[in-house]
Scaffold this motif. Sequence first.
Motif, mmCIF file in Angstrom:
data_model
loop_
_atom_site.group_PDB
_atom_site.id
_atom_site.type_symbol
_atom_site.label_atom_id
_atom_site.label_comp_id
_atom_site.label_asym_id
_atom_site.label_seq_id
_atom_site.Cartn_x
_atom_site.Cartn_y
_atom_site.Cartn_z
ATOM 1 N N ILE A 138 55.741 25.677 -65.367
ATOM 2 C CA ILE A 138 55.049 26.254 -64.217
ATOM 3 C C ILE A 138 55.405 27.736 -64.156
ATOM 4 C CG2 ILE A 138 54.695 26.159 -61.706
ATOM 5 C CD1 ILE A 138 53.948 23.506 -63.033
ATOM 6 N N ARG A 139 54.368 28.574 -64.177
ATOM 7 C CA ARG A 139 54.557 30.031 -64.114
ATOM 8 C C ARG A 139 55.614 30.523 -65.115
ATOM 9 N NH1 ARG A 139 54.109 28.074 -58.950
ATOM 10 N NH2 ARG A 139 52.171 28.621 -57.921
ATOM 11 N N ALA A 184 50.690 21.904 -51.175
ATOM 12 C CA ALA A 184 49.806 22.896 -51.794
ATOM 13 C C ALA A 184 49.811 22.735 -53.310
ATOM 14 C CB ALA A 184 50.255 24.298 -51.406
ATOM 15 N N PRO A 185 48.654 22.398 -53.889
ATOM 16 C CA PRO A 185 48.612 22.175 -55.332
ATOM 17 C C PRO A 185 48.855 23.464 -56.125
ATOM 18 C CG PRO A 185 46.428 21.913 -54.368
ATOM 19 C CD PRO A 185 47.371 22.187 -53.254
ATOM 20 N N ILE A 186 49.388 23.279 -57.295
ATOM 21 C CA ILE A 186 49.642 24.385 -58.213
ATOM 22 C C ILE A 186 48.328 24.702 -58.918
ATOM 23 C CG2 ILE A 186 50.974 25.097 -60.238
ATOM 24 C CD1 ILE A 186 52.952 22.777 -59.452
ATOM 25 N N LYS A 218 47.314 16.522 -59.423
ATOM 26 C CA LYS A 218 47.092 15.344 -58.588
ATOM 27 C C LYS A 218 48.394 14.722 -58.083
ATOM 28 C CE LYS A 218 42.664 14.247 -60.665
ATOM 29 N NZ LYS A 218 41.928 13.352 -61.555
ATOM 30 N N SER A 219 49.494 15.006 -58.745
ATOM 31 C CA SER A 219 50.776 14.447 -58.306
ATOM 32 C C SER A 219 51.369 15.197 -57.116
ATOM 33 C CB SER A 219 51.785 14.447 -59.463
ATOM 34 O OG SER A 219 52.227 15.764 -59.748
ATOM 35 N N GLU A 244 51.335 25.032 -67.643
ATOM 36 C CA GLU A 244 51.232 25.055 -69.100
ATOM 37 C C GLU A 244 51.888 23.792 -69.648
ATOM 38 O OE1 GLU A 244 51.715 28.307 -72.602
ATOM 39 O OE2 GLU A 244 53.356 28.203 -71.173
ATOM 40 N N ILE A 245 51.222 23.158 -70.592
ATOM 41 C CA ILE A 245 51.769 21.976 -71.254
ATOM 42 C C ILE A 245 52.263 22.429 -72.625
ATOM 43 C CG2 ILE A 245 51.348 19.633 -72.068
ATOM 44 C CD1 ILE A 245 51.063 20.034 -68.971
#
Length: 116
Positions: A88-89, A67-69, A62-63, A75-76
């Motif tokens: 990310i990735r 183009a959204p990821i 949402k941030s 991954e958190i």
Amino acid sequence: MLIEGIGIDITEIGRFRSLIKQKKLHLLDKMFSKAEREYCFSYADAATHLAGTFAAKESVIKSQDNAPIPITSIEIRRQKSGKPEVWIRGRRSKSFLISITHSRDIAVAIALKNKV
């Protein structure tokens, strides 16, 4: 730090308690990485941590203003201190700050996207 975007998400913990109770763990495989699942299930109440992690991933999405990821690319992970961080990735992202909290019934997360 210049804030580029903000996202917040609220998630019902009961949703994840139901998945666990109904043994629909294959659905969790689609939402969470192996490391995320291992982290969450290392706690007696995995549903609380699953909901918090899911809310964090959604808040990152949402941030984004472009183009959204995809959620599967986010991954958190937790530092040794327990502080959550965004990957990310497979790479740690310094573009996001996140915070996760929960009560008995809901989990909430907020993500700030900053310009690096």
